[in-house]
Design an enzyme around this catalytic site. Sequence first.
Site: not given
Ligand SMILES: NC(=O)c1ccc[n+]([C@@H]2O[C@H](COP(=O)([O-])OP(=O)(O)OC[C@H]3O[C@@H](n4cnc5c(N)ncnc54)[C@H](O)[C@@H]3O)[C@@H](O)[C@H]2O)c1
Length: 262
Positions: A154, A167
């Site tokens: 991130s 985070y």
């Molecule tokens: N959305 C943002 O703004 C953003 C920004 C920077 C980084 N990220 C990163 O992107 C990645 C995905 O995030 P997202 O926004 O798609 O979130 P999201 O919540 O939409 O999706 C996350 C997915 O991960 C799964 N998950 C959660 N815990 C888990 C575990 N212990 N084992 C296996 N699966 C698990 C959930 O069931 C879900 O399907 C994450 O690492 C998040 O930190 C997101």
Amino acid sequence: MTDQLSGQTAIVTGASSGNGRAIAKTFAEEGAAVVCADIIEDPREGGYEDKSELTTHDLIQENGGDAVFVECDVTDREQIRSAIDTAVDEFGQLDIMVNNAGIFTRLVDITETTQEEWHKTIEVNLTGVWNGTKEAVEQFVEQGNGGKVVNIASIGGLVGLQAEPAYSASKGGVVNFTRATALDCAPHEINVNAVCPGWISTAMTREYFDDDEFWEQLSESTPWPRLGVPQDVADACLILAGPYAEWITGHALTVDGGYTTR
Ligand SMILES: NC(=O)c1ccc[n+]([C@@H]2O[C@H](COP(=O)([O-])OP(=O)(O)OC[C@H]3O[C@@H](n4cnc5c(N)ncnc54)[C@H](O)[C@@H]3O)[C@@H](O)[C@H]2O)c1
């Protein structure tokens, strides 16, 4: 579509929703067989998914691609091992590991955040990436023909973000873990890179994107004239997992519309 990943097998953790779903779908469109690994099979409530009634592997299959679902909690190394075994049994070998699963508890400053939030965030976001990378790299070394690891970090791993101490710490850990691991893996021709997204519209961020004031602030702080979508993350992952990244390793690729450039 350019079939960049034709004949390859990828595992994407957290593939049921948001960024992971876009990564899995994009990789399948580029010819990869995809093991969709998640703790739940259906997309999370509150996301922005197209065809949210379909699981990611069903969506891929509907589009003519190859995909299976495995229930996998990334905090448990045995479950990661079992996802890799599925990749090998179903599709022959593992070529790409995308450690995408992650959580974000809430915007909360250091005085208010709890010990429990800290531990949970580190366990999923950092130990989960450790587990996925370690098992995948062991598999790649055994196979003896390289491999690619892409870790989703991130911008919180590159700069300090207000009210996100746990985070940001977890994602900073992912960035430097990626760099260090890339050094160990280079002699085996295994690439280890990270993608550092800015704010992306997914279930994880929905409550903030739905807040008009927050949305305004975010838009004003983002030089690009739109905010981020999961496809932006998927496209960056494709670069790092694809054939044009052979000599790119230990890199943290920022995908944030310029948010952190000033
Ligand atoms: N959305 C943002 O703004 C953003 C920004 C920077 C980084 N990220 C990163 O992107 C990645 C995905 O995030 P997202 O926004 O798609 O979130 P999201 O919540 O939409 O999706 C996350 C997915 O991960 C799964 N998950 C959660 N815990 C888990 C575990 N212990 N084992 C296996 N699966 C698990 C959930 O069931 C879900 O399907 C994450 O690492 C998040 O930190 C997101």
